[in-house]
Write a protein that holds these residues in place. Structure first.
Motif, short mmCIF file in Angstrom:
data_model
loop_
_atom_site.label_atom_id
_atom_site.label_comp_id
_atom_site.label_asym_id
_atom_site.label_seq_id
_atom_site.Cartn_x
_atom_site.Cartn_y
_atom_site.Cartn_z
N THR A 1 0.71 -1.09 0.12
CA THR A 1 -0.08 -0.06 -0.01
C THR A 1 0.85 1.34 0.00
OG1 THR A 1 -1.70 -1.00 1.10
CG2 THR A 1 -1.84 1.27 1.42
N VAL A 2 1.78 1.20 0.73
CA VAL A 2 2.56 2.36 1.03
C VAL A 2 3.59 2.75 -0.47
CG1 VAL A 2 4.94 3.30 2.12
CG2 VAL A 2 3.03 2.16 3.42
N TYR A 3 3.74 1.77 -1.02
CA TYR A 3 4.57 1.70 -2.44
C TYR A 3 3.56 2.09 -3.30
CZ TYR A 3 9.13 -0.02 -1.13
OH TYR A 3 10.60 -0.03 -0.62
N LEU A 4 2.49 1.54 -3.37
CA LEU A 4 1.40 1.94 -4.57
C LEU A 4 1.19 3.37 -4.22
CD1 LEU A 4 -2.00 -0.02 -4.33
CD2 LEU A 4 -2.10 2.33 -4.49
N ALA A 5 1.06 4.02 -2.83
CA ALA A 5 0.79 5.44 -2.79
C ALA A 5 1.74 6.29 -3.13
CB ALA A 5 0.52 5.78 -1.28
N PHE A 6 3.15 5.90 -3.05
CA PHE A 6 4.41 6.43 -3.65
C PHE A 6 4.24 6.55 -5.07
CE2 PHE A 6 8.81 6.50 -4.92
CZ PHE A 6 9.27 7.74 -4.31
N MET A 7 4.00 5.58 -5.59
CA MET A 7 4.06 5.47 -7.04
C MET A 7 3.05 6.47 -7.87
SD MET A 7 6.79 3.86 -8.15
CE MET A 7 6.55 3.83 -9.96
N ALA A 8 1.80 6.38 -7.19
CA ALA A 8 0.68 7.33 -7.57
C ALA A 8 1.10 8.72 -7.58
CB ALA A 8 -0.48 7.05 -6.74
N THR A 9 1.85 9.07 -6.29
CA THR A 9 2.35 10.41 -5.96
C THR A 9 3.35 10.93 -7.15
OG1 THR A 9 1.95 9.91 -3.66
CG2 THR A 9 3.04 12.00 -4.39
N VAL A 10 4.53 9.85 -7.38
CA VAL A 10 5.68 10.27 -8.16
C VAL A 10 5.18 10.43 -9.74
CG1 VAL A 10 7.72 9.22 -9.16
CG2 VAL A 10 7.25 9.39 -6.62
N MET B 1 -5.71 7.03 1.48
CA MET B 1 -6.75 6.76 0.51
C MET B 1 -6.58 5.27 -0.14
SD MET B 1 -7.55 10.20 -1.60
CE MET B 1 -8.38 11.26 -0.97
N ALA B 2 -5.28 4.86 -0.09
CA ALA B 2 -4.91 3.61 -0.90
C ALA B 2 -5.65 2.59 0.06
CB ALA B 2 -3.65 3.26 -0.74
N THR B 3 -5.90 2.54 1.37
CA THR B 3 -6.31 1.70 2.19
C THR B 3 -7.82 1.39 1.95
OG1 THR B 3 -5.06 2.28 4.13
CG2 THR B 3 -6.80 1.11 4.68
N VAL B 4 -8.57 2.68 1.65
CA VAL B 4 -10.02 2.63 1.27
C VAL B 4 -10.05 2.08 -0.18
CG1 VAL B 4 -12.06 4.15 1.02
CG2 VAL B 4 -10.31 4.63 2.74
N ILE B 5 -9.18 2.54 -0.96
CA ILE B 5 -9.44 2.02 -2.26
C ILE B 5 -8.98 0.36 -2.39
CG2 ILE B 5 -7.79 1.90 -4.67
CD1 ILE B 5 -8.15 4.91 -4.28
N GLY B 6 -8.35 -0.07 -1.36
CA GLY B 6 -8.18 -1.64 -1.45
C GLY B 6 -9.42 -2.26 -1.37
N LEU B 7 -10.41 -1.59 -0.67
CA LEU B 7 -11.75 -2.27 -0.41
C LEU B 7 -12.33 -2.55 -1.62
CD1 LEU B 7 -13.02 0.05 2.79
CD2 LEU B 7 -11.97 -2.27 2.95
N VAL B 8 -12.42 -1.80 -2.57
CA VAL B 8 -12.86 -2.23 -3.86
C VAL B 8 -12.18 -2.91 -4.88
CG1 VAL B 8 -14.72 -0.65 -3.67
CG2 VAL B 8 -12.52 0.03 -4.71
N GLY B 9 -11.07 -3.64 -4.28
CA GLY B 9 -10.03 -4.30 -5.14
C GLY B 9 -8.78 -3.70 -5.85
N GLY B 10 -8.59 -2.52 -5.09
CA GLY B 10 -7.34 -1.91 -5.54
C GLY B 10 -6.05 -2.18 -4.87
N GLY B 11 -5.84 -3.37 -4.21
CA GLY B 11 -4.77 -3.99 -3.93
C GLY B 11 -4.40 -3.66 -2.44
N GLY B 12 -3.29 -4.09 -1.92
CA GLY B 12 -2.66 -3.71 -0.80
C GLY B 12 -3.67 -4.15 0.63
N ILE B 13 -3.47 -3.30 1.71
CA ILE B 13 -4.22 -3.79 2.90
C ILE B 13 -5.44 -3.43 2.89
CG2 ILE B 13 -3.76 -1.48 3.96
CD1 ILE B 13 -2.84 -4.42 5.96
N GLY B 14 -5.95 -2.79 1.80
CA GLY B 14 -7.44 -2.61 1.92
C GLY B 14 -8.16 -3.87 1.49
N THR B 15 -7.51 -4.55 0.22
CA THR B 15 -8.24 -5.46 -0.04
C THR B 15 -8.24 -6.96 1.02
OG1 THR B 15 -7.38 -5.01 -2.17
CG2 THR B 15 -7.97 -7.41 -2.17
#
Lengths: 254, 348
Positions: free
Chosen positions: B156-165, B294-308
């Motif tokens: 999730t943290v890497y996902l958020a980092f990539m989204a930002t960069v 936000m990545a955590t919440v997005i994971g709830l709908v299948g966006g990967g990471g800890i949310g999923t």
């Protein structure tokens, strides 16, 4: 002899304010012209119309014999690079060093990429240091511009303008944010540049004492109209009241 | 002439305001306060209200018109009140203020009714028992899944980092093109500015959760669509923050650089960039921090990471494991929050 000629120059702002009303003025090489008048009389607009930071609505600007009223793009850039300008608020880039700020005066003659990566020709760097010597702060070349006092910042701004080797120097209230002692110091540098380097100066000023001391000619604006054009010595009490209004009292800066 | 048109426009706005305020007051008083609260009718289903009760709506609208006319004649008008044109101490102002308070009161009552607020549902014995069950499970996490949870949150943290960069280049370019002070001096610049502003406002108004749903259909379920969703939202948010920062700069240096005969790109680089560089960096770090959450919440709908992962265990009602995951999320969010705040402090 004539360097700049304004013919019936007018500026009406979109909100309807008539800042300049048919101003006709000619500036000879080597003159030190002080532009006086109340705040809002059109002094700043006049200066910015000369180097086209503001577009005049009507009239003609002749510089060095050619009509520059409507030039654009590359031509306008080259024209601006022949005219230096300093400002009331100095307008330095505070986070950059003094030397970098001075070098910015040469941006017109350095390629975009070279200037962005900081690749200035050595000759320009030497010139920047020389100009800092002229205004007496060569020792501050490598400190941040915003760590300097107001008077020192204005001298950096003068050095920046000198980088353009301008034929004309515009000064918009250059000492209005400075204390009296510093004001004189900055004005003396402008006087030196005018006399010794032979640079023509057009300078907006508030204090008549400074006008009398440093300028060779005074032009007074009132509501965008030139109401006086002559020797500073001719401005007596009567003229003073005419320019500044009946209730005005002259304040001196010593 | 233009002044006249201005006052006509103001008058029309005032009437519209009073009409809506009047009609809304009558409608809620009749429908909610009278029928539901006092008579005890049940709240009609949403689809039936619109079609079956047309005469009712017509009456409310008509009542609104009458109220607007009365307000206009007497001067006790909501429109005048919000424009600050009612003098303090006048009865018109007092009446308009009462009207405004009545609107607030009926809105509260209506809100209470439509959200089905019920203390019984929350505090009856059976419900308290259910609450105790979930809290005791959440508070006794099972640490068997800890390694799995940790690797998911790293994702999730890497996902958020990539989204930002990956959002950065587009955000930087678009922000300069969406800054009013840089885009006002020609017609086509104003056109680009207007289009970009409208576009980024529209994109930003769509929640990242919705973007995630869109991207999970477009590419496959997993961290990639989650990253794309965050990236799109990050671009639209950063463009707004960056361009507002650009609009806030001191115009002096820009003028000074322009007066030297510098080229447009040099004017931006030397006149604008030094003034916005540090705030930009600060916004960007904060955005990464926000993206982790936000990545955590997005994971709830299948966006990967800890949310999923959270979603999977919650579906299985394995509350001890859910407790572990929540704990890991809270810890990481807290650390990110702390670190990003310290970095931003150091920057200023």
């Amino acid at each position: 002899m004539k360097l700049l000629e304004l013919r019936r120059l007018s500026k009406v702002y979109p909100n309807g304010t008539r800042a300049l009303d048919s101003v006709t003025l000619s500036v000879d090489r080597g003159e030190f012209i002080a532009v006086i008048g109340l705040s809002g009389s059109g002094k700043s607009t006049l200066l910015r119309c000369i180097n086209r930071l503001i577009e005049p609505t009507d009239g003609t600007i002749l510089f060095d014999g050619s009509d520059v009223t409507h030039i654009t793009g590359e031509q306008l850039r080259r024209y601006r690079s022949r005219i230096g300008m300093i400002f009331q608020q100095f307008n330095l880039v505070g986070r950059y060093s003094v030397l970098s700020n001075v070098l910015m005066g040469a941006l017109g003659s350095v390629g975009t990429f070279d200037s962005i990566v900081g690749r200035y020709p050595p000759a320009l760097r030497q010139m920047a240091l020389r100009n800092l010597e002229i205004v007496g702060i060569a020792d501050k070349a490598h400190v941040r511009a915003d760590s300097l006092s107001g008077g020192q910042q204005q001298r950096v701004a003068i050095a920046r303008a000198l980088m353009q080797e301008p034929q004309l120097l515009l000064a918009d209230e250059p000492v209005a944010s400075l204390d009296p002692a510093t004001s004189h110091s900055v004005m003396r540098y402008l006087g030196y540049i005018n006399r010794e380097l032979g640079m023509t100066v057009v300078c907006n000023l508030h204090f008549l004492s400074l006008v009398r001391e440093y300028s060779t000619r005074a032009v007074a604006l009132k509501a965008g109209v030139v109401v006086f054009d002559g020797s500073p010595a001719e401005i007596d009490q009567e003229w003073f009241r005419h320019i500044y209004g009946e209730d005005a009292v002259e304040v001196e800066i010593r | 002439m233009s002044k006249n048109r201005h006052t006509i426009k103001q008058k029309a706005l005032q009437l519209l305001f009073d009409w809506l305020g009047g009609a809304y007051l009558i409608a809620t008083l009749h429908r909610i306060v009278w029928r539901v609260v006092l008579i005890g009718d049940s709240l009609p289903a949403a689809h039936s209200t619109l079609i079956a009760n047309v005469p009712d709506w017509a009456i409310y609208a008509l009542a609104g018109v009458l109220i607007a006319i009365a307000a206009s004649v007497s001067g006790a008008s909501l429109g005048l009140l919000v424009r600050g044109e009612l003098s303090i101490g006048s009865w018109q102002r007092a009446a308009a203020l009462h009207w405004a308070s009545a609107l607030l009161a009926v809105t509260f009552v209506t809100g209470w009714v439509v959200t089905n607020i019920s203390l019984v549902d929350m505090f009856s014995g059976e419900r308290i028992h259910a609450a105790g069950r979930i809290f005791s499970s959440l508070l006794t996490p099972h640490f068997a899944i800890l390694p799995q949870a940790l690797s998911a949150i790293v994702e999730t943290v890497y996902l958020a980092f990539m989204a930002t960069v990956l959002a950065l280049p587009a955000s930087l370019v678009l922000s300069f093109l969406s800054a009013r002070n840089l885009m006002k001096d020609s017609l086509w610049k104003r056109f680009v500015y207007t289009v970009l502003r409208a576009l980024t406002n529209f994109i930003r108004s769509i929640e990242p959760l919705v973007w995630a749903v869109i991207f999970t259909v477009w590419v496959k379920v997993g961290p990639f669509p989650g990253m794309l969703a965050l990236m799109v939202h990050t671009i639209s948010s950063l463009v707004k923050q960056y361009s507002e920062q650009i609009e806030d700069i001191d115009p002096g240096p820009v003028e000074a650089i322009a007066s030297t005969g510098a080229r447009p790109l040099q004017i931006v680089w030397f006149g604008v960039v030094p003034q916005v560089a540090i705030p930009f960096l600060s916004f960007t770090i904060y955005r990464w921090d926000i993206n982790v959450r936000m990545a955590t919440v997005i994971g709830l709908v299948g966006g990967g990471g800890i949310g999923t992962m959270l979603n999977q265990y919650q579906m299985l009602a394995q509350w001890h494991e859910v407790g572990t995951i929540v704990l890991v999320i809270a810890l990481v969010v807290w650390v990110m929050d702390y670190v990003s705040a310290r970095i931003r402090e150091a920057l200023v």
